[in-house]
Design an enzyme around this catalytic site. Structure first.
Site, mmCIF file in Angstrom:
data_model
loop_
_atom_site.group_PDB
_atom_site.id
_atom_site.type_symbol
_atom_site.label_atom_id
_atom_site.label_comp_id
_atom_site.label_asym_id
_atom_site.label_seq_id
_atom_site.Cartn_x
_atom_site.Cartn_y
_atom_site.Cartn_z
ATOM 1 N N ARG A 189 0.633 -1.158 -0.325
ATOM 2 C CA ARG A 189 -0.116 -0.050 -0.166
ATOM 3 C C ARG A 189 0.856 1.313 0.015
ATOM 4 O O ARG A 189 0.228 2.127 -0.296
ATOM 5 C CB ARG A 189 -0.857 0.059 1.260
ATOM 6 N N ARG A 196 -22.434 -5.366 -0.577
ATOM 7 C CA ARG A 196 -21.464 -6.468 -0.596
ATOM 8 C C ARG A 196 -21.777 -7.617 0.790
ATOM 9 O O ARG A 196 -21.903 -6.969 1.458
ATOM 10 C CB ARG A 196 -20.001 -5.983 -0.503
ATOM 11 N N ARG A 252 -19.549 -6.574 5.841
ATOM 12 C CA ARG A 252 -18.154 -6.284 6.478
ATOM 13 C C ARG A 252 -18.469 -4.785 7.370
ATOM 14 O O ARG A 252 -19.161 -4.049 7.002
ATOM 15 C CB ARG A 252 -16.945 -5.885 5.584
ATOM 16 N N ARG A 281 -11.896 5.182 2.560
ATOM 17 C CA ARG A 281 -11.177 3.977 2.178
ATOM 18 C C ARG A 281 -10.811 4.474 0.745
ATOM 19 O O ARG A 281 -9.724 4.248 0.218
ATOM 20 C CB ARG A 281 -11.618 2.799 2.339
HETATM 21 P P1 AMP Z 1 -8.633 -4.430 3.306
HETATM 22 O O1 AMP Z 1 -9.430 -5.486 3.570
HETATM 23 O O2 AMP Z 1 -7.519 -4.680 2.290
HETATM 24 O O3 AMP Z 1 -9.575 -3.245 2.950
HETATM 25 O O4 AMP Z 1 -7.799 -3.881 4.853
HETATM 26 C C1 AMP Z 1 -8.591 -3.536 5.794
HETATM 27 C C2 AMP Z 1 -7.599 -2.680 6.984
HETATM 28 O O5 AMP Z 1 -6.398 -3.512 7.007
HETATM 29 C C3 AMP Z 1 -7.094 -1.617 6.194
HETATM 30 O O6 AMP Z 1 -8.058 -0.491 6.257
HETATM 31 C C4 AMP Z 1 -5.877 -1.186 7.090
HETATM 32 O O7 AMP Z 1 -6.213 -0.854 8.463
HETATM 33 C C5 AMP Z 1 -5.236 -2.742 7.249
HETATM 34 N N1 AMP Z 1 -4.267 -3.156 6.348
HETATM 35 C C6 AMP Z 1 -4.478 -4.220 5.376
HETATM 36 N N2 AMP Z 1 -3.350 -4.289 4.470
HETATM 37 C C7 AMP Z 1 -2.415 -3.476 5.054
HETATM 38 C C8 AMP Z 1 -1.294 -2.926 4.832
HETATM 39 N N3 AMP Z 1 -0.575 -3.637 3.439
HETATM 40 N N4 AMP Z 1 -0.670 -1.873 5.221
HETATM 41 C C9 AMP Z 1 -1.147 -1.310 6.279
HETATM 42 N N5 AMP Z 1 -2.261 -1.726 6.764
HETATM 43 C C10 AMP Z 1 -3.245 -2.708 6.233
#
Ligand code: AMP
Length: 229
Positions: free
Chosen positions: A99, A133, A166, A177
Site C-alpha cells: 500500500r 456486498r 463487513r 477508504r
Molecule cells: P482491506 O481488507 O484490504 O480493505 O484492509 C482492511 C484494513 O486492514 C485496512 O484499512 C488497514 O487498516 C489494514 N491493512 C490491510 N493491508 C494493509 C497494509 N498493507 N498496510 C497497512 N495496513 C493494512
C-alpha cells in the site's frame, strides 16, 4: 542475486491493486484454483489475527478501528508467516499489499513479483458495489444484494455458510477508504511502471455484466506468465 532472480522467475507472484470494491477479491476467487495459487489478502490476515486474539491482532485492531494503516512490522510478520505455507510456494495473488512505496520495496526484497494487476474503478461504482456486498463467513465467496444475490437469502451458494456484511462497508468509511487508496496509488504506479509489470484493467463494469472482459483479460496476462515459466 542471480539465484534470487532464477528462483522467482518460475513462480506466479501476482500483486492485485485497486480501490476497495474494485473486484480484487472477486477476480482472485475466480483465478486461484485455475492457476493453483492462493489468494492472500493482508486485510483477511489481519481480521483472522483479530478473531484469534493474537498479539498481532490485538495491536492491529486499534489501527483498523480508526481506519488507519497497520504498522509495517506487524503486517510484514503476518505476511512472511503466510508465505511460508505450502500452498504459496508456486506463487500467490497478493491483495492489500503493498500500500506504500516502502512496502513495495520490502516486497521486492522478500519475494520479487511477476506482474501487477491494477483494477480501476470510479467512486460512485464503489459505493453501489460495497453498499450491497455480502461475504461468506465460511469460504469467503463474494455476493452482492443487488447485482449478484445468492440463490437463498443470507446463505452462500457454494458452502452454505452464513453471509455477512463487513463492518467497514458503510458509506462514510467507503468514501474514506477510497480517498486513502487514491492518495497511495500514484507512488505505487510510478514504482511499477518502470518495470514493465503493470497491467491496468477497467473494472467499472460488473463481472455479472456480459460486456465485462476483465476476467478474460486477467487470464490472458496470467497465461502469458505461465507460458514463460
Ligand atoms: P482491506 O481488507 O484490504 O480493505 O484492509 C482492511 C484494513 O486492514 C485496512 O484499512 C488497514 O487498516 C489494514 N491493512 C490491510 N493491508 C494493509 C497494509 N498493507 N498496510 C497497512 N495496513 C493494512
Amino acid at each position: 542475486m542471480k539465484k534470487f532472480i532464477t528462483e522467482n522467475s518460475n513462480k506466479m507472484k501476482i500483486v492485485l491493486l485497486g480501490a476497495p470494491g474494485a473486484g480484487k477479491g472477486t477476480y482472485a476467487s475466480r483465478l486461484k484454483d485455475q492457476y493453483g495459487i492462493p489468494h492472500i489478502s493482508t486485510g483477511d490476515l489481519l481480521r483472522e489475527a483479530i478473531k484469534n486474539n493474537t498479539p498481532a491482532g490485538i495491536q492491529a485492531k486499534k489501527f483498523m478501528d480508526r481506519g488507519e494503516f497497520v504498522p509495517d512490522e506487524i503486517i510484514i510478520e503476518l505476511l512472511k508467516e503466510r508465505l511460508k505455507q505450502s500452498d504459496a510456494q508456486a506463487g500467490m495473488l497478493l491483495d492489500g499489499f503493498p500500500r506504500t512505496i516502502e512496502q513495495a520495496k520490502i516486497l521486492d526484497e522478500i519475494i520479487g513479483i511477476r506482474a501487477v494487476l491494477k483494477f480501476d474503478i470510479k467512486q460512485d461504482v464503489v459505493l453501489r458495489r460495497l453498499g450491497g456486498r455480502l461475504i461468506c463467513k465460511g469460504c469467503g465467496e463474494i455476493f452482492n444484494k443487488h447485482k449478484l444475490p445468492p440463490k437463498k437469502e443470507g446463505i452462500c451458494d457454494i458452502c452454505k455458510n452464513e453471509l455477512h456484511q463487513r463492518e467497514d462497508d458503510t458509506e462514510e468509511t467507503i468514501i474514506k477508504r477510497y480517498k486513502t487508496y487514491e492518495d497511495q496509488i500514484n507512488p505505487l504506479i510510478e514504482h511499477y511502471s518502470n518495470t514493465n509489470k503493470l497491467h491496468t484493467l477497467d473494472s467499472n463494469t460488473d463481472l455479472s455484466d456480459l460486456k465485462c472482459t476483465v476476467l478474460e483479460d486477467c487470464k490472458k496476462i496470467l497465461d502469458n506468465i505461465k507460458s514463460n515459466i
